[in-house]
Write a protein that holds these residues in place. Structure first.
Motif, short mmCIF file in Angstrom:
data_model
loop_
_atom_site.label_atom_id
_atom_site.label_comp_id
_atom_site.label_asym_id
_atom_site.label_seq_id
_atom_site.Cartn_x
_atom_site.Cartn_y
_atom_site.Cartn_z
N TYR A 8 3.41 -17.22 0.84
CA TYR A 8 3.70 -15.85 0.42
C TYR A 8 2.83 -15.44 -0.77
O TYR A 8 2.44 -14.28 -0.88
N LEU A 36 2.46 -11.38 -0.99
CA LEU A 36 3.84 -10.90 -0.99
C LEU A 36 4.58 -11.33 -2.25
O LEU A 36 5.49 -10.64 -2.71
N ARG A 47 5.43 -5.93 2.94
CA ARG A 47 4.48 -5.51 1.90
C ARG A 47 4.73 -4.04 1.53
O ARG A 47 4.72 -3.67 0.35
N ALA A 48 4.98 -3.20 2.53
CA ALA A 48 5.25 -1.79 2.27
C ALA A 48 6.54 -1.63 1.48
O ALA A 48 6.60 -0.86 0.51
N LEU A 72 10.42 3.65 7.40
CA LEU A 72 9.99 2.31 7.81
C LEU A 72 11.08 1.62 8.61
O LEU A 72 10.81 1.01 9.65
N SER A 92 6.02 -2.58 -2.02
CA SER A 92 5.26 -1.52 -2.70
C SER A 92 6.21 -0.40 -3.14
O SER A 92 6.08 0.13 -4.25
N THR A 149 7.79 -7.60 9.84
CA THR A 149 6.45 -8.17 9.72
C THR A 149 6.06 -8.24 8.24
O THR A 149 6.67 -7.59 7.38
N HIS A 150 5.00 -9.00 7.98
CA HIS A 150 4.51 -9.07 6.61
C HIS A 150 4.05 -7.71 6.12
O HIS A 150 4.23 -7.37 4.94
N ASP A 151 3.46 -6.92 7.00
CA ASP A 151 3.02 -5.57 6.61
C ASP A 151 4.22 -4.69 6.25
O ASP A 151 4.16 -3.92 5.28
N GLU A 152 5.29 -4.79 7.01
CA GLU A 152 6.49 -4.02 6.69
C GLU A 152 7.07 -4.47 5.35
O GLU A 152 7.46 -3.63 4.52
N HIS A 188 11.15 0.29 12.50
CA HIS A 188 11.50 -1.09 12.84
C HIS A 188 12.62 -1.12 13.88
O HIS A 188 12.58 -1.91 14.82
N GLU A 244 -0.53 -14.65 0.75
CA GLU A 244 -0.47 -13.38 1.49
C GLU A 244 -0.29 -12.17 0.56
O GLU A 244 -0.32 -11.03 1.02
#
Length: 131
Positions: free
Chosen positions: A20, A25, A64-65, A83, A68, A59-62, A87, A23
């Motif tokens: 993590y 995160l 990450r968002a 988001l 953020s 997901t990792h992108d979700e 999902h 990545e």
């Protein structure tokens, strides 16, 4: 706390923590004079958040968002709602796909009601004939 303690408290492995961090995160930990990672309560909270998101199959992108959004508390949470709505739609699509898969498997299973030699097995023949 050191990485082993963080892993124990967050109920994950040290490899997961390193992953993590790699990545992006989880923010990198400060280092001691002996070059050991030194984690704080914020790391534990964030790691638990990530783990909870992963348990919801995000997901990792979700994730990450979402992280953020958390890092910008002055904004409202409407993007978070969006988001999660996206999902949920992905989950709905996967459920439909799994339902079709289940039907295919049941149809295949019904091709062979009794044990017989493999060349005459309806399941084997069905799998061979599928496009």
């Amino acid at each position: 706390m050191r990485i082993g303690e963080l892993a124990r408290r967050a109920k994950c492995s040290t490899q997961t923590i390193r992953f993590y961090e790699k990545e992006g995160l989880l923010p990198p930990a400060a280092r001691t004079a002996a070059n050991y990672r030194r984690y704080h309560r914020d790391h534990l909270d964030r790691l638990r958040f990530i783990r909870n998101c992963r348990s919801l199959d995000m997901t990792h992108d979700e994730i990450r968002a979402l992280l953020s959004f958390m890092d910008q508390p002055q904004h409202d949470c409407s993007p978070v709602n969006g988001l999660l709505d996206e999902h949920i739609e992905h989950v709905n699509i996967r459920l439909a796909e799994l339902s079709r898969l289940r039907k295919q498997l049941i149809d295949l299973r019904q091709r062979c009601q009794a044990a017989q030699d493999v060349p005459n097995c309806g399941i084997i023949r069905g799998l061979t004939a599928m496009q």
